[in-house]
Write a protein that holds these residues in place. Structure first.
Motif, PDB file in Angstrom:
ATOM      1  N   TRP A  99       0.660  -1.267  -0.008  1.00  0.00           N
ATOM      2  CA  TRP A  99       0.006  -0.205  -0.001  1.00  0.00           C
ATOM      3  C   TRP A  99       0.935   1.254   0.194  1.00  0.00           C
ATOM      4  CZ3 TRP A  99      -4.055   1.999  -1.545  1.00  0.00           C
ATOM      5  CH2 TRP A  99      -4.538   3.363  -1.079  1.00  0.00           C
ATOM      6  N   CYS A 119      -9.128  -5.217   9.031  1.00  0.00           N
ATOM      7  CA  CYS A 119      -8.639  -3.884   8.896  1.00  0.00           C
ATOM      8  C   CYS A 119      -9.805  -3.069   8.789  1.00  0.00           C
ATOM      9  CB  CYS A 119      -7.556  -4.013   7.691  1.00  0.00           C
ATOM     10  SG  CYS A 119      -7.305  -2.267   7.114  1.00  0.00           S
ATOM     11  N   ARG A 161     -15.319   8.521   1.918  1.00  0.00           N
ATOM     12  CA  ARG A 161     -14.099   8.117   0.865  1.00  0.00           C
ATOM     13  C   ARG A 161     -14.846   7.729  -0.386  1.00  0.00           C
ATOM     14  NH1 ARG A 161      -9.526   3.395   1.073  1.00  0.00           N
ATOM     15  NH2 ARG A 161      -7.622   4.723   0.322  1.00  0.00           N
ATOM     16  N   ASP A 165     -10.713  -5.201   4.622  1.00  0.00           N
ATOM     17  CA  ASP A 165     -10.977  -3.561   4.791  1.00  0.00           C
ATOM     18  C   ASP A 165     -12.124  -3.439   4.850  1.00  0.00           C
ATOM     19  OD1 ASP A 165      -9.778  -1.358   5.573  1.00  0.00           O
ATOM     20  OD2 ASP A 165      -8.473  -1.060   3.881  1.00  0.00           O
ATOM     21  N   TRP A 186      -4.903  -4.987  11.584  1.00  0.00           N
ATOM     22  CA  TRP A 186      -4.217  -3.789  11.125  1.00  0.00           C
ATOM     23  C   TRP A 186      -4.235  -2.824  12.109  1.00  0.00           C
ATOM     24  CZ3 TRP A 186       0.205  -2.466  10.116  1.00  0.00           C
ATOM     25  CH2 TRP A 186       0.662  -1.483   9.506  1.00  0.00           C
ATOM     26  N   LYS A 195      -6.502  -9.442   3.192  1.00  0.00           N
ATOM     27  CA  LYS A 195      -6.671  -8.344   4.053  1.00  0.00           C
ATOM     28  C   LYS A 195      -8.142  -7.873   3.860  1.00  0.00           C
ATOM     29  CE  LYS A 195      -4.891  -3.615   4.864  1.00  0.00           C
ATOM     30  NZ  LYS A 195      -3.836  -2.579   4.489  1.00  0.00           N
ATOM     31  N   TRP A 228      -5.731  -7.790  -1.296  1.00  0.00           N
ATOM     32  CA  TRP A 228      -6.661  -6.852  -0.402  1.00  0.00           C
ATOM     33  C   TRP A 228      -7.992  -7.040  -0.975  1.00  0.00           C
ATOM     34  CZ3 TRP A 228      -9.584  -2.715  -1.747  1.00  0.00           C
ATOM     35  CH2 TRP A 228      -9.860  -1.752  -0.810  1.00  0.00           C
ATOM     36  N   GLY A 257      -9.895   0.701   7.784  1.00  0.00           N
ATOM     37  CA  GLY A 257      -9.097   2.230   7.653  1.00  0.00           C
ATOM     38  C   GLY A 257      -7.875   2.175   8.849  1.00  0.00           C
ATOM     39  N   GLY A 258      -7.501   1.096   9.013  1.00  0.00           N
ATOM     40  CA  GLY A 258      -6.477   0.832  10.193  1.00  0.00           C
ATOM     41  C   GLY A 258      -7.498  -0.074  11.245  1.00  0.00           C
ATOM     42  N   ASP A 301      -2.090  -4.951  -2.137  1.00  0.00           N
ATOM     43  CA  ASP A 301      -2.992  -4.261  -1.378  1.00  0.00           C
ATOM     44  C   ASP A 301      -3.822  -3.452  -2.550  1.00  0.00           C
ATOM     45  OD1 ASP A 301      -4.179  -1.944   0.552  1.00  0.00           O
ATOM     46  OD2 ASP A 301      -3.158  -2.926   1.599  1.00  0.00           O
ATOM     47  N   ASP A 302      -4.806  -2.446  -2.121  1.00  0.00           N
ATOM     48  CA  ASP A 302      -5.826  -1.794  -2.892  1.00  0.00           C
ATOM     49  C   ASP A 302      -5.088  -1.356  -4.205  1.00  0.00           C
ATOM     50  OD1 ASP A 302      -7.818  -0.467  -3.949  1.00  0.00           O
ATOM     51  OD2 ASP A 302      -7.923   1.005  -2.229  1.00  0.00           O
ATOM     52  N   ASP A 326      -3.340   2.892  10.356  1.00  0.00           N
ATOM     53  CA  ASP A 326      -2.954   3.470   9.190  1.00  0.00           C
ATOM     54  C   ASP A 326      -1.645   4.200   9.473  1.00  0.00           C
ATOM     55  OD1 ASP A 326      -4.646   2.145   7.342  1.00  0.00           O
ATOM     56  OD2 ASP A 326      -5.769   3.795   6.789  1.00  0.00           O
ATOM     57  N   ARG A 333      -9.789   0.725 -10.713  1.00  0.00           N
ATOM     58  CA  ARG A 333      -9.172   1.146  -9.412  1.00  0.00           C
ATOM     59  C   ARG A 333      -7.919   1.852  -9.372  1.00  0.00           C
ATOM     60  NH1 ARG A 333     -11.630   2.797  -4.563  1.00  0.00           N
ATOM     61  NH2 ARG A 333     -10.245   1.988  -2.671  1.00  0.00           N
ATOM     62  N   ASN A 339     -13.706   0.615   4.845  1.00  0.00           N
ATOM     63  CA  ASN A 339     -13.394   1.967   5.182  1.00  0.00           C
ATOM     64  C   ASN A 339     -14.316   3.015   5.333  1.00  0.00           C
ATOM     65  OD1 ASN A 339     -10.311   2.161   5.030  1.00  0.00           O
ATOM     66  ND2 ASN A 339     -10.760   1.237   2.958  1.00  0.00           N
TER      67      ASN A 339
HETATM   68  C1  GLA Z   1      -7.415   1.514   4.271  1.00  0.00           C
HETATM   69  C2  GLA Z   1      -6.452   0.637   4.760  1.00  0.00           C
HETATM   70  C3  GLA Z   1      -4.950   0.844   4.301  1.00  0.00           C
HETATM   71  C4  GLA Z   1      -4.970   0.405   2.997  1.00  0.00           C
HETATM   72  C5  GLA Z   1      -6.132   1.258   2.201  1.00  0.00           C
HETATM   73  C6  GLA Z   1      -6.551   0.806   0.848  1.00  0.00           C
HETATM   74  O1  GLA Z   1      -7.051   2.877   4.657  1.00  0.00           O
HETATM   75  O2  GLA Z   1      -6.466   0.873   6.218  1.00  0.00           O
HETATM   76  O3  GLA Z   1      -4.018  -0.013   4.991  1.00  0.00           O
HETATM   77  O4  GLA Z   1      -5.379  -0.814   2.874  1.00  0.00           O
HETATM   78  O5  GLA Z   1      -7.389   1.298   2.992  1.00  0.00           O
HETATM   79  O6  GLA Z   1      -7.186   1.765   0.181  1.00  0.00           O
END
Ligand code: GLA
Length: 706
Positions: free
Chosen positions: A304, A488, A411, A446, A507, A444, A379, A490-491, A334-335, A510, A341, A448
């Protein structure tokens, strides 16, 4: 009915519950009582007087306090049948008792409700696990507003420690004295939240890491919650915890039930360390199961912060090769890998590989990662959709919202309504097909954003969303039993024991700034052992705080957790790579100790220093990290008191690592210069003098029994 007392006992704790036919009440929760203790006299010794100016009968502070008894506290149950049956009063009709657990079945015939109370005291860890289930025995709907669990704490437990935070700033703690009234923490975000981790500690004034009697509570639920600590006007105190339901959200239909999340709690006579060690033991035995000998927790590289949305397969292969050379064992894309995207404004929902970025597919990358001796991870953010996505264009009605109102974006994304079978099946289908096609060992997961005004079937969707999320993970794990998952949001927005029971690590944040990480990881350590806490070496110039830290300090801070790297290793300087390599190898040499030993935090003399460590279960080896967070107020730090060692053992004390290279002192403490052997009791009582190190640096001390 004559009082009967039920004694649940674990290694160090006793929980005595009064069962006299009315709603059960905890009479004692503390140090373990001798097995042969005759509890009958409690009916006399703890019988409460009835002072003037009060109800003429005694009012029990039960496991579910009732308005009907004339107890004017926050009740355990709030609800009604269109206004009637709003103050039920239960009688115990059955109690199933084992040495470790009791299940009470309580009934109110008039309100036509049954309440089942389950309590288990875990023999090994002393953690109490409890939950309630309310059953509608009647013929009409019962509208439930709240069903919370209630546990009393000793009258001396006047000080509270609670958690707060925000994105990039999770697990912060605050203290307050509760003299009168109540403290209530409410989270309405529909996920566990960065802001209000669902936990509280109530203890005697001034409790510390190593001292004081206290009680810790954690609600295992990944949605909204309410935690409440109250002192009654007569001085009795309790903690109450439960799911926070939105207005009208929960209707229990005739013949159906509502079950609360599990409340995990424990009594510790020896401060916060005693509490954490109990919770860690519980987690290791009951929530996550690792065989550290067979498979140590692999060191990660997550792409990321290294490349964000800029995916070029050739470059990713270079990253993988460099990562493997550093000692990384699991490589996670990751993303940014799926269709459309290229930024955070599009693509969520379209869980198909972006062929324009990966014209040769993913297989070559997965194979190369494996050839380098690493596992491959990917991810996902399954619960979300961007308005700019094919999924949204074809199914705008799949979004969680309330008809007629405009749904806010967070977001640039909406939440999908997982309670619609077609949405659930679509997500399962997409993920299952990728997991079946490629050798993906890790995802992972997520999330968010929060849930805002989401309606399903005419009612607030929050509770059902959490349940559907659990179901989706469960179904995927069943189909792919080897798969490991990171939670996860956003952390650290979705970290709790319930999600952890379905995943393998979280996680934490962030924020990879080691200064911030020191407090985040410390906060997480109150309830979570190190092996589930994701801790990465981020870029020297931290992306979320803009501060710059030395390679050594970043490496040192990431040691104490499930370690990883989150930067572009290809662009790292030779020196940075050498430092990462060193810390990864140091972590590997310590990880059995870190991931199986007993974690402790030290009481330091000032907030600008922090220290924690891990001691092996046989007490023969330990490591302690001492960190200078900010410039010290005093020129000398007080000798560091190292708790938990064996008084009967002598330890060789050596400096294992020093994050800043130079230690600018005319004279170091002598133990740092000459071999020193010292008794465990001396370290625990008199302590060990620390060097005067610079701010934003740390040292690592090794203790080995000789
Ligand atoms: C969130 C996660 C990050 C990362 C981003 C990707 O913020 O916490 O670690 O994966 O998304 O968009």
């Amino acid at each position: 009915m004559k009082s009967a007392f039920i004694h649940l006992a674990s290694r160090h704790t006793s929980l005595v519950i009064k069962n006299d036919g009315r709603m059960p009440e905890v009479m004692y929760w503390g140090k373990r009582l001798p097995d042969e203790t005759d509890l009958a006299p409690l009916g006399m010794t703890l019988s409460r007087p009835i002072p003037g100016g009060r109800i003429d009968s005694d009012t029990a502070l039960s496991l579910c306090p009732e308005l009907a008894t004339g107890l004017f506290t926050s009740p355990g149950l709030e609800g009604s049948r269109n206004g009637s049956c709003w103050a039920p009063s239960f009688m115990v009709v059955d109690a199933e008792i084992t040495p470790q657990s009791v299940t009470f079945t309580c009934r109110d015939k008039i309100a036509e409700l049954s309440l089942v109370i389950d309590i288990t005291l875990d023999e090994e860890s002393d953690v109490c696990q409890s939950r309630l289930r309310l059953h509608n025995d009647g013929q009409t709907e019962y509208q439930l507003q709240r069903l919370s669990q209630t546990l009393p704490v000793k009258a001396q437990a006047r000080e509270l420690m609670y958690f707060h935070g925000r994105w990039t700033h999770e697990f912060q703690t605050k203290r307050m004295n509760l003299e009168q009234g109540a403290f209530t923490q409410e989270n309405r975000r529909g996920r566990t939240s960065h802001e209000r981790f669902p936990a509280i500690v109530a203890g005697q004034t001034g409790f510390s890491e190593t001292h004081g009697e206290l009680y810790g509570f954690h609600l295992g639920w990944s949605g909204s919650h309410r935690i409440h600590a109250e002192v009654m006007s007569d001085g009795r105190r309790f903690v109450q915890a439960g799911e926070l339901l939105m207005p009208g959200e929960m209707t229990i239909m005739p013949g159906e039930s509502y079950e609360t999340p599990v409340l995990y709690s424990c009594y510790s006579p020896d401060g916060l360390n005693g509490m954490s060690q109990r919770f860690h033991r519980y987690v290791r035995q009951n929530i996550v199961h690792f065989d550290h000998q067979a498979k140590p927790r692999p060191v990660h590289l997550n792409t990321w912060e290294g490349i964000y949305f800029d995916h070029d397969p050739d470059y990713i292969l270079q990253m993988a090769e460099t990562a493997a050379d550093l000692g990384v064992e699991r490589f996670i894309i990751d993303d940014g890998w799926f269709r459309g995207r290229n930024h955070d404004r599009a693509g969520l929902g379209d869980w198909f590989l972006d062929q324009s970025k990966y014209p040769q597919g993913l297989q070559a990358i997965v194979e190369c990662v494996k050839q380098q001796g690493m596992e491959f991870g990917l991810w996902f953010e399954p619960e979300m959709v961007n308005p700019d996505s094919d999924l949204y264009r074809s199914h705008p009605d799949w979004v969680l919202k309330t008809e007629g109102y405009e749904q806010v974006t967070v977001r640039n994304q909406y939440v999908l309504n997982l309670q619609k079978p077609e949405v659930f099946d679509y997500l399962y289908g997409c993920m299952n097909s990728l997991l079946s096609e490629y050798d993906i060992r890790y995802i992972k997961w997520d999330m968010n954003r929060e849930l805002v005004q989401g309606t399903h079937d005419q009612h607030a969707a929050n509770h059902g969303h959490v349940k559907a999320f659990y179901r989706l993970i469960d179904q995927l794990r069943k189909a792919h039993p080897q798969l490991e998952i990171e939670t996860c949001s956003g952390g650290g927005g979705r970290i709790d024991y319930q999600v952890l029971s379905r995943t393998h690590r979280f996680w934490a944040s962030d924020c990879n700034d080691p200064i911030e990480r020191q407090s985040i990881q410390k906060g997480a350590s109150y309830f979570f052992p190190l092996e589930v806490t994701g801790a990465h070496i981020g870029a020297g110039h931290c992306h979320t705080t803009g501060r710059t830290h030395s390679d050594g300090f970043r490496g040192m801070t990431a040691l104490f957790g499930h370690m990883g790297v989150e930067l572009d290793p290809v662009k790292a300087t030779e020196q940075e790579k050498a430092t990462m390599k060193k810390y990864i190898s140091l972590h590997k040499s310590l990880r059995t100790l870190l991931h199986t030993g007993e974690h402790f935090r030290c009481d330091t003399d000032h907030q600008d220093t922090q220290a924690w460590g891990v001691i092996s279960c046989d007490k023969k080896q330990a490591v302690v990290m001492f960190t200078q967070i900010a410039l010290a107020e005093y020129a000398l730090a007080a000798p560091l008191i190292i708790p938990g060692l064996d008084d009967g053992l002598n330890y060789r004390v050596t400096l294992l690592e020093n994050s800043s290279g130079d230690l600018y002192m005319k004279q170091l403490p002598l133990w740092m210069e000459e071999p020193t052997i010292v008794n465990g009791a001396l370290l625990a009582q008199a302590g060990l003098m620390m060097p005067a190190i610079q701010p934003e640096s740390a040292i690592l001390i090794k203790l080995e029994a000789v």
